[in-house]
Motif scaffolding. Structure first.
Motif, PDB file in Angstrom:
ATOM      1  N   ILE A   1      14.013   7.322 -24.960  1.00 57.63           N
ATOM      2  CA  ILE A   1      15.215   8.108 -24.674  1.00 57.63           C
ATOM      3  C   ILE A   1      15.404   8.157 -23.154  1.00 57.63           C
ATOM      4  O   ILE A   1      14.461   8.403 -22.414  1.00 57.63           O
TER       5      ILE A   1
ATOM      6  N   LYS B   1      21.459   9.151 -19.541  1.00 55.83           N
ATOM      7  CA  LYS B   1      22.466   8.099 -19.392  1.00 55.83           C
ATOM      8  C   LYS B   1      22.820   7.829 -17.928  1.00 55.83           C
ATOM      9  O   LYS B   1      22.858   6.674 -17.502  1.00 55.83           O
TER      10      LYS B   1
ATOM     11  N   VAL C   1      22.642  11.305 -23.224  1.00 55.35           N
ATOM     12  CA  VAL C   1      21.388  10.569 -23.411  1.00 55.35           C
ATOM     13  C   VAL C   1      21.672   9.231 -24.091  1.00 55.35           C
ATOM     14  O   VAL C   1      22.680   9.058 -24.770  1.00 55.35           O
TER      15      VAL C   1
ATOM     16  N   LYS D   1      19.546   6.571 -26.552  1.00 52.95           N
ATOM     17  CA  LYS D   1      18.339   6.314 -27.338  1.00 52.95           C
ATOM     18  C   LYS D   1      18.291   4.822 -27.636  1.00 52.95           C
ATOM     19  O   LYS D   1      19.129   4.288 -28.346  1.00 52.95           O
ATOM     20  N   SER D   2      17.297   4.175 -27.061  1.00 51.59           N
ATOM     21  CA  SER D   2      17.130   2.735 -27.221  1.00 51.59           C
ATOM     22  C   SER D   2      16.718   2.400 -28.650  1.00 51.59           C
ATOM     23  O   SER D   2      15.960   3.130 -29.273  1.00 51.59           O
TER      24      SER D   2
ATOM     25  N   ASN E   1      15.174  -2.539 -27.284  1.00 53.21           N
ATOM     26  CA  ASN E   1      14.201  -2.177 -26.248  1.00 53.21           C
ATOM     27  C   ASN E   1      13.194  -3.310 -26.039  1.00 53.21           C
ATOM     28  O   ASN E   1      12.874  -3.656 -24.898  1.00 53.21           O
TER      29      ASN E   1
ATOM     30  N   THR F   1      24.555   4.791 -27.221  1.00 51.64           N
ATOM     31  CA  THR F   1      23.721   4.625 -28.411  1.00 51.64           C
ATOM     32  C   THR F   1      24.554   4.147 -29.596  1.00 51.64           C
ATOM     33  O   THR F   1      24.170   3.211 -30.293  1.00 51.64           O
TER      34      THR F   1
END
Length: 185
Positions: A2, A5, A77, A79-80, A85, A142
């Motif tokens: 996470i 951003k 935020v 989240k990959s 990732n 995301t």
């Protein structure tokens, strides 16, 4: 993973700006230096940069399209995704950079390339990428998904930015190493 951003986009902007600065300096190099190859199977500096141009042409269009269509509420935020990732992290250069194969369509080896044209295209494409990073500040990194050069796979927008910019970093390091070797010889 996470990410905040804004922090992520700032880091990616800084990396992109450093790539732009490096290529601006390359314009001052002797053109012969930019065409030097370590061996028949390696890329010259200008081939490294052209490889990045070939990817940027695909990804800049794809990111532009997806940002334009995205209607998800923004989020502070990112989240990959697991695969996104992994791909992004695999691109980061390190001491023992493992050699990776590229698509034939993205391989500039043996191309007759005009150094100035390649460097100018790179600078324009990277400035476009910086604009896309700015536009992404109001998007959900995301939930907004992009296609990638591997058919049928999609990455989260944040992972696509990370993948593209870390890939750029990898080949900028490669170009630096080729140039350093040539200048020492």
């Amino acid at each position: 993973m996470i990410f905040n951003k804004e922090e992520l986009l700032n880091e990616l902007s800084e990396l992109t700006n450093s790539h732009i600065q490096y290529v601006v300096r390359l314009r001052e190099e002797n053109k012969e230096n930019l065409q030097y190859k370590l061996n028949d199977k390696s890329w010259s500096v200008v081939e490294c940069i052209e490889h990045l141009n070939l990817y940027a042409e695909f990804y800049n269009k794809e990111i532009t399209r997806r940002i334009g269509r995205s209607s998800y509420p923004t989020s502070d935020v990112f989240k990959s995704g697991k695969l996104g990732n992994k791909f992004a992290m695999d691109m980061l250069p390190d001491e023992q950079m493992k050699k990776m194969n590229t698509f034939k369509s993205k391989n500039p080896i043996y191309s007759k390339l005009d150094s100035e044209n390649v460097l100018s295209r790179f600078l324009n494409l990277q400035k476009e990428l910086l604009d896309l990073i700015e536009k992404a500040r109001t998007k959900n990194l995301t939930k907004t998904k992009t296609s990638i050069t591997l058919p049928l796979l999609k990455f989260r927008l944040g992972d696509t930015f990370r993948f593209v910019i870390y890939h750029n970093e990898r080949h900028i390091v490669q170009a630096r190493n080729v140039l350093k070797t040539y200048i020492k010889s």
